[in-house]
Design an enzyme around this catalytic site. Structure first.
Site, PDB file in Angstrom:
ATOM      1  N   VAL A   1       0.302  -1.165   0.155  1.00 53.11           N
ATOM      2  CA  VAL A   1      -0.147   0.201   0.322  1.00 53.11           C
ATOM      3  C   VAL A   1       1.349   1.257   0.277  1.00 53.11           C
ATOM      4  O   VAL A   1       0.406   2.469   0.213  1.00 53.11           O
ATOM      5  CB  VAL A   1      -1.205   0.283   1.476  1.00 53.11           C
ATOM      6  CG1 VAL A   1      -2.349  -1.363   0.835  1.00 53.11           C
ATOM      7  CG2 VAL A   1       0.235  -0.682   2.383  1.00 53.11           C
ATOM      8  N   LYS A   2       1.821   1.587  -0.356  1.00 53.81           N
ATOM      9  CA  LYS A   2       3.179   2.496  -0.487  1.00 53.81           C
ATOM     10  C   LYS A   2       2.655   2.969  -1.506  1.00 53.81           C
ATOM     11  O   LYS A   2       2.081   2.836  -2.979  1.00 53.81           O
ATOM     12  CB  LYS A   2       4.744   1.881  -0.142  1.00 53.81           C
ATOM     13  CG  LYS A   2       4.714   1.355   1.267  1.00 53.81           C
ATOM     14  CD  LYS A   2       4.416   2.102   2.036  1.00 53.81           C
ATOM     15  CE  LYS A   2       5.176   1.257   3.587  1.00 53.81           C
ATOM     16  NZ  LYS A   2       4.428   0.673   3.778  1.00 53.81           N
ATOM     17  N   ASN A   3       3.103   4.135  -1.394  1.00 57.95           N
ATOM     18  CA  ASN A   3       2.871   5.534  -2.730  1.00 57.95           C
ATOM     19  C   ASN A   3       3.245   4.518  -4.008  1.00 57.95           C
ATOM     20  O   ASN A   3       3.155   5.137  -5.338  1.00 57.95           O
ATOM     21  CB  ASN A   3       3.809   6.711  -2.531  1.00 57.95           C
ATOM     22  CG  ASN A   3       3.364   7.055  -1.357  1.00 57.95           C
ATOM     23  OD1 ASN A   3       2.309   7.343  -0.647  1.00 57.95           O
ATOM     24  ND2 ASN A   3       4.081   8.430  -1.251  1.00 57.95           N
TER      25      ASN A   3
END
Length: 382
Positions: A187-189
């Site tokens: 779910v990171k950038n």
């Protein structure tokens, strides 16, 4: 409209793919080169070019990035590492993994990040490193104490797990000259499915990190294939990033301009929607500098508000319970008044690229209703 008809608001965070990642992974699978290969090395070069740095070293996770960076900085037994308490526990576990001890620092309640003064308040005679956590994507500027840290031989290892793409002035995070660690979790950038990256400050650090991530073996896989032996030069761990993960990252990097624009647009939409809501304090992000990773507010009666919103189908969360209050880290507990106050108030609102501005209005309306039900005085102004 009911919450059940708004599934995107049910998730605090959610992976976002651009549609070409599966084909990129299939190409790697067809090649038979699943582990570290030229695809991984190509991803390293692309990230280095994107950040404007000489080198980037891909590893298996953000935790592996922190672990190897601390080792490359010479941090070990008998040392202390200054770190904020509000961070994912991996930051602290990486400190313990090198045999050092955490020295927890308090935070600015407006940003949930350390400041230069709070860092210096925590620095002691055994401090060997400082880990500023770029919480929610916010850059942390330690330039005013850089000379003093250097004079004391204290390394700066940025935990930029939330901050890929953010800027510190004109430069991207990672281009400051410090050791910088990114996470490319789901779910990171920017996601690789799983993975991490270390931006070394010097060529010597780059060499050290590459040796560590390859279990201490000097020769590459291609070199080992054409030899009857290989050489192990030092301690190492199996921390390579696979080509499968790197292939996902390459596609994500191609579309990062869209990611950057979308996340900033959604965060600004939250700021507008929350502006008229009494009793709520938005945790500060400058979307002109940061690529926001989280949208957080401070609210009274947080636990009641949390339960109410969950019952309404809104995927709120708490990032994060303070580490200095965790049983595993109890021996390093010290008073952190701002941290402990904020920890009772912070609430993470759904924030990911599947959201629409209608979803955001829906979340904020539900938040307002939950606050009325919970009652209580507004949060402290500091």
């Amino acid at each position: 409209m009911s919450a059940s008809s708004r599934p995107d608001a049910r998730c605090t965070a959610s992976p976002y793919l651009y549609g070409r990642e599966a084909a990129a992974v299939a190409q790697v699978l067809e090649s038979g080169q699943y582990g570290h290969s030229e695809v991984t090395e190509g991803f390293e070069r692309r990230v280095a070019d994107f950040l404007g740095v000489p080198d980037a070293v891909a590893v298996a996770s953000g935790t592996a990035a922190l672990h190897t960076a601390l080792l490359a900085a010479g941090v070990g037994p008998g040392h202390e590492v200054v770190v904020p308490s509000i961070t994912w526990c991996s930051t602290v576990q990486a400190i313990l993994a090198v045999g050092a001890s955490p020295r927890f620092a308090d935070i600015d309640p407006g940003t949930l990040c350390v400041t230069d003064q709070l860092v210096m308040d925590a620095v002691g005679p055994d401090t060997a490193a400082v880990i500023p956590v770029l919480f929610g994507g916010r850059p942390v500027d330690l330039s005013r104490i850089r000379a003093e840290l250097t004079e004391r031989n204290i390394a700066v290892v940025e935990d930029a797990a939330h901050a890929f793409g953010s800027r510190n002035g004109r430069r991207r995070v990672g281009a400051t000259g410090d050791l910088t660690c990114f996470s490319f979790g789901p779910v990171k950038n920017l996601t690789c499915g799983q993975g991490g990256m270390v931006i070394p400050g010097t060529p010597e650090e780059a060499d050290a990190i590459r040796l560590i991530r390859m279990v201490g073996v000097v020769q590459s896989q291609a070199e080992r294939a054409n030899a009857t032996s290989y050489r192990v030069d030092g301690f190492g761990l199996r921390y390579q990033m696979s080509s499968i993960n790197a292939a996902i990252g390459l596609v994500q990097l191609d579309d990062f301009d869209t990611t950057e624009h979308t996340r900033r647009t959604l965060w600004r939409a939250y700021r507008r929607a929350l502006a008229g809501l009494d009793g709520v304090r938005l945790v500060d992000v400058d979307p002109d500098q940061a690529v926001p990773h989280l949208c957080q507010v401070r609210v009274p009666n947080r636990d009641k508000v949390f339960a109410d919103l969950r019952a309404r189908g809104i995927g709120v969360g708490v990032h994060y319970p303070p580490n200095h209050l965790q049983p595993a880290f109890a021996q390093w507990r010290r008073p952190l008044p701002a941290t402990e106050q904020v920890a009772e108030e912070i609430l993470t609102l759904p924030f990911h690229q599947h959201l629409t501005e209608d979803d955001i209005d829906h979340v904020v309306t539900a938040l307002g209703q939950a606050l009325k039900t919970a009652g209580g005085a507004p949060c402290a102004s500091s």
